[in-house]
Design a protein around this motif. Structure first.
Motif, PDB file in Angstrom:
ATOM      1  N   LEU A   1       0.825  -1.289  -0.254  1.00 13.45           N
ATOM      2  CA  LEU A   1      -0.080  -0.196  -0.053  1.00 13.45           C
ATOM      3  C   LEU A   1       0.774   1.108  -0.088  1.00 13.45           C
ATOM      4  CD1 LEU A   1      -2.908   1.427   0.074  1.00 13.45           C
ATOM      5  CD2 LEU A   1      -2.656   1.364   2.646  1.00 13.45           C
TER       6      LEU A   1
ATOM      7  N   ASP B   1       2.308   1.465  -3.425  1.00 13.82           N
ATOM      8  CA  ASP B   1       1.273   2.043  -4.392  1.00 13.82           C
ATOM      9  C   ASP B   1       0.981   3.240  -4.497  1.00 13.82           C
ATOM     10  OD1 ASP B   1       1.520  -0.563  -5.319  1.00 13.82           O
ATOM     11  OD2 ASP B   1      -0.308  -1.182  -4.426  1.00 13.82           O
ATOM     12  N   THR B   2       0.850   3.900  -3.152  1.00 14.95           N
ATOM     13  CA  THR B   2      -0.051   5.043  -2.962  1.00 14.95           C
ATOM     14  C   THR B   2       1.035   6.471  -2.453  1.00 14.95           C
ATOM     15  OG1 THR B   2      -0.233   4.746  -0.523  1.00 14.95           O
ATOM     16  CG2 THR B   2      -2.009   3.956  -1.897  1.00 14.95           C
TER      17      THR B   2
ATOM     18  N   PRO C   1       2.519   7.618   0.024  1.00 13.95           N
ATOM     19  CA  PRO C   1       1.768   8.587   1.069  1.00 13.95           C
ATOM     20  C   PRO C   1       2.960   9.627   1.728  1.00 13.95           C
ATOM     21  CG  PRO C   1       2.622   6.877   2.319  1.00 13.95           C
ATOM     22  CD  PRO C   1       2.624   6.369   0.699  1.00 13.95           C
TER      23      PRO C   1
ATOM     24  N   ASP D   1      -2.633  10.486   5.037  1.00 16.56           N
ATOM     25  CA  ASP D   1      -2.783   9.750   3.892  1.00 16.56           C
ATOM     26  C   ASP D   1      -3.008   8.181   4.289  1.00 16.56           C
ATOM     27  OD1 ASP D   1      -2.058  11.713   1.941  1.00 16.56           O
ATOM     28  OD2 ASP D   1      -0.162  11.761   2.902  1.00 16.56           O
TER      29      ASP D   1
ATOM     30  N   SER E   1     -11.615  11.161  -0.883  1.00 11.81           N
ATOM     31  CA  SER E   1     -10.780   9.884  -1.322  1.00 11.81           C
ATOM     32  C   SER E   1     -11.097   8.902  -0.139  1.00 11.81           C
ATOM     33  CB  SER E   1      -9.440  10.300  -1.279  1.00 11.81           C
ATOM     34  OG  SER E   1      -9.023  10.747  -0.249  1.00 11.81           O
TER      35      SER E   1
ATOM     36  N   ARG F   1      -7.609   5.377   3.708  1.00 11.11           N
ATOM     37  CA  ARG F   1      -6.471   4.152   3.908  1.00 11.11           C
ATOM     38  C   ARG F   1      -6.646   4.022   5.290  1.00 11.11           C
ATOM     39  NH1 ARG F   1      -4.760   7.287  -0.365  1.00 11.11           N
ATOM     40  NH2 ARG F   1      -5.013   6.504  -2.310  1.00 11.11           N
TER      41      ARG F   1
END
Length: 171
Positions: A50, A53-54, A56, A135, A163, A166
């Motif tokens: 994660l 991918d993100t 943050p 984030d 959004s 997470r």
């Protein structure tokens, strides 16, 4: 705590500034003594993916314990260009151990341990001007606080509006 004494007894040159080496030593000690709570491989891989991918900017952990996950995930957030990793811990002894291990890992300018109840730490985060957005929020403290702390983060608009948040929980 015994694990800190073990880590500090190791040759400094072999582990200083090497987060992965410190994590491996904590894992070895934990397996031998069977008493520490660490992030298992499957859960850790999910969170690391994660982060990758993100990418943050800010990741917040509620429940830092001795800093294992702060080292693991903080170094990953830093590697993807993040700005900070905040770990909130209510126990002064655990916070002290975490700070020492994070310093040894070379992450003390990036990973910050915040001592105090999660509610106070969340409110302090929101008091910055402008408030720091979260984030990724990793819940790793008392399960009885999960819902109230998530709600507080939402009420204080710390989670990015519009959004999907997470949120990750240890379970």
């Amino acid at each position: 705590m015994a694990v800190l004494n073990h880590i500090l007894s190791l040759p400094n040159l072999e582990i200083r500034g090497k987060p992965q080496a410190i994590l491996e030593e904590i894992e070895k000690w934990s397996e031998k003594n069977q008493i520490l709570m660490t992030i298992r491989l499957e859960r850790g891989s999910t969170i690391l993916n994660l982060i990758s991918d993100t990418k943050p900017r800010t990741m917040v952990e509620l429940g830092g314990y001795i800093g294992y996950s702060a080292i693991k995930f903080g170094s990953a957030v830093k590697a993807v260009g993040g700005q900070r990793y905040l770990s909130f811990e209510s126990n002064a002894e655990y916070a002290s151990i975490a700070r020492q291990l994070i310093d040894l890992a070379g992450l003390c300018n990036f990973v910050h341990i915040v001592l105090g109840p999660s509610t106070d730490s969340i409110q302090s985060l929101a008091s910055h001007s402008p408030p720091r957005q979260i984030d990724i929020l990793f819940l790793d403290h008392a399960e009885s606080l999960y819902l109230s702390d998530i709600k507080l983060c939402e009420d204080l608009r710390l989670l990015h509006p519009g959004s999907p948040p997470r949120l990750l929980c240890r379970s």
